[in-house]
Design a protein around this motif. Structure first.
Motif, PDB file in Angstrom:
ATOM      1  N   UNK A  76      -3.630   2.869   1.893  1.00 47.02           N
ATOM      2  CA  UNK A  76      -2.622   3.841   1.505  1.00 47.02           C
ATOM      3  C   UNK A  76      -2.997   4.505   0.182  1.00 47.02           C
ATOM      4  N   UNK A  77      -2.809   5.820   0.097  1.00 44.54           N
ATOM      5  CA  UNK A  77      -3.060   6.536  -1.156  1.00 44.54           C
ATOM      6  C   UNK A  77      -1.903   6.286  -2.115  1.00 44.54           C
ATOM      7  N   UNK A  78      -2.257   5.909  -3.363  1.00 47.68           N
ATOM      8  CA  UNK A  78      -1.279   5.560  -4.388  1.00 47.68           C
ATOM      9  C   UNK A  78      -1.630   6.305  -5.670  1.00 47.68           C
ATOM     10  N   UNK A  79      -0.603   6.741  -6.405  1.00 46.83           N
ATOM     11  CA  UNK A  79      -0.790   7.337  -7.721  1.00 46.83           C
ATOM     12  C   UNK A  79      -0.309   6.338  -8.760  1.00 46.83           C
ATOM     13  N   UNK A  80      -1.136   6.102  -9.770  1.00 44.84           N
ATOM     14  CA  UNK A  80      -0.795   5.158 -10.825  1.00 44.84           C
ATOM     15  C   UNK A  80      -1.380   5.615 -12.147  1.00 44.84           C
ATOM     16  N   UNK A  81      -1.391   4.746 -13.140  1.00 42.51           N
ATOM     17  CA  UNK A  81      -1.884   5.095 -14.478  1.00 42.51           C
ATOM     18  C   UNK A  81      -3.341   5.558 -14.499  1.00 42.51           C
ATOM     19  N   UNK A  82      -4.139   5.119 -13.532  1.00 42.19           N
ATOM     20  CA  UNK A  82      -5.558   5.482 -13.513  1.00 42.19           C
ATOM     21  C   UNK A  82      -5.885   6.485 -12.424  1.00 42.19           C
ATOM     22  N   UNK A  83      -4.891   7.292 -12.025  1.00 44.68           N
ATOM     23  CA  UNK A  83      -5.140   8.367 -11.083  1.00 44.68           C
ATOM     24  C   UNK A  83      -4.571   8.110  -9.700  1.00 44.68           C
ATOM     25  N   UNK A  99      -6.137   0.203  -6.601  1.00 44.72           N
ATOM     26  CA  UNK A  99      -7.084   0.459  -7.690  1.00 44.72           C
ATOM     27  C   UNK A  99      -6.516   1.436  -8.715  1.00 44.72           C
ATOM     28  N   UNK A 100      -5.449   2.148  -8.369  1.00 45.46           N
ATOM     29  CA  UNK A 100      -4.810   3.080  -9.298  1.00 45.46           C
ATOM     30  C   UNK A 100      -4.194   2.355 -10.491  1.00 45.46           C
ATOM     31  N   UNK A 101      -4.035   1.035 -10.388  1.00 47.42           N
ATOM     32  CA  UNK A 101      -3.433   0.236 -11.458  1.00 47.42           C
ATOM     33  C   UNK A 101      -4.416  -0.709 -12.134  1.00 47.42           C
ATOM     34  N   UNK A 102      -5.686  -0.639 -11.762  1.00 43.43           N
ATOM     35  CA  UNK A 102      -6.696  -1.546 -12.309  1.00 43.43           C
ATOM     36  C   UNK A 102      -7.762  -0.719 -13.023  1.00 43.43           C
ATOM     37  N   UNK A 103      -8.026  -1.046 -14.290  1.00 39.49           N
ATOM     38  CA  UNK A 103      -9.024  -0.300 -15.055  1.00 39.49           C
ATOM     39  C   UNK A 103     -10.425  -0.806 -14.721  1.00 39.49           C
ATOM     40  N   UNK A 104     -11.153   0.010 -13.929  1.00 42.92           N
ATOM     41  CA  UNK A 104     -12.518  -0.356 -13.552  1.00 42.92           C
ATOM     42  C   UNK A 104     -13.549   0.520 -14.256  1.00 42.92           C
ATOM     43  N   UNK A 105     -13.087   1.617 -14.876  1.00 43.61           N
ATOM     44  CA  UNK A 105     -14.009   2.540 -15.522  1.00 43.61           C
ATOM     45  C   UNK A 105     -14.640   3.524 -14.553  1.00 43.61           C
TER      46      UNK A 105
END
Length: 116
Positions: A76-83, A99-105
């Motif tokens: 599912x497409x999600x919008x979060x702090x990292x896009x 992954x929108x909530x996990x800082x991976x760089x």
């Protein structure tokens, strides 16, 4: 001298599974070191049973959590702090976070695709 380590792996195929045991030294059996990634600050993150918002929530991570990422898969497409992304991170057996909530760089995949 290292003692052999044992790992059991379940192989599925044609509706049946087979259990095999892998034996080797600790250095031969170890994969790359597990790296932990920061969850966005101030976020209590839902962990789901699969890669999408339609899967049940299995637990909630506390603020300041760090997660390992073993593999990644589309969902599912999600919008979060990292896009905005459709990438979901596998953090444990049958546990996924967006992954929108996990800082991976990175805006893309940083780990192998999950095998289904």
């Amino acid at each position: 001298m290292s003692l052999p380590s044992r790992r059991s792996i379940l192989l599925a195929g044609a509706g049946t599974g087979a259990l095999i045991t892998v034996v080797g030294t600790a250095s031969a059996a170890s994969a790359e070191a597990v790296r932990y990634y920061d969850v966005a600050p101030g976020v209590r993150l839902n962990v789901r049973g699969g890669p999408g918002t339609n899967y049940p929530i299995t637990r909630v991570l506390s603020e300041g959590a760090k997660v390992p990422i073993y593999c990644q898969t589309p969902g599912t497409t999600v919008t979060g702090p990292y896009g905005t992304t459709n990438i979901w991170d596998n953090i444990a057996n049958a546990e996924f976070v967006s992954d929108a909530y996990v800082y991976t760089g990175s805006d893309g995949y940083i780990r192998p695709r999950c095998q289904v």
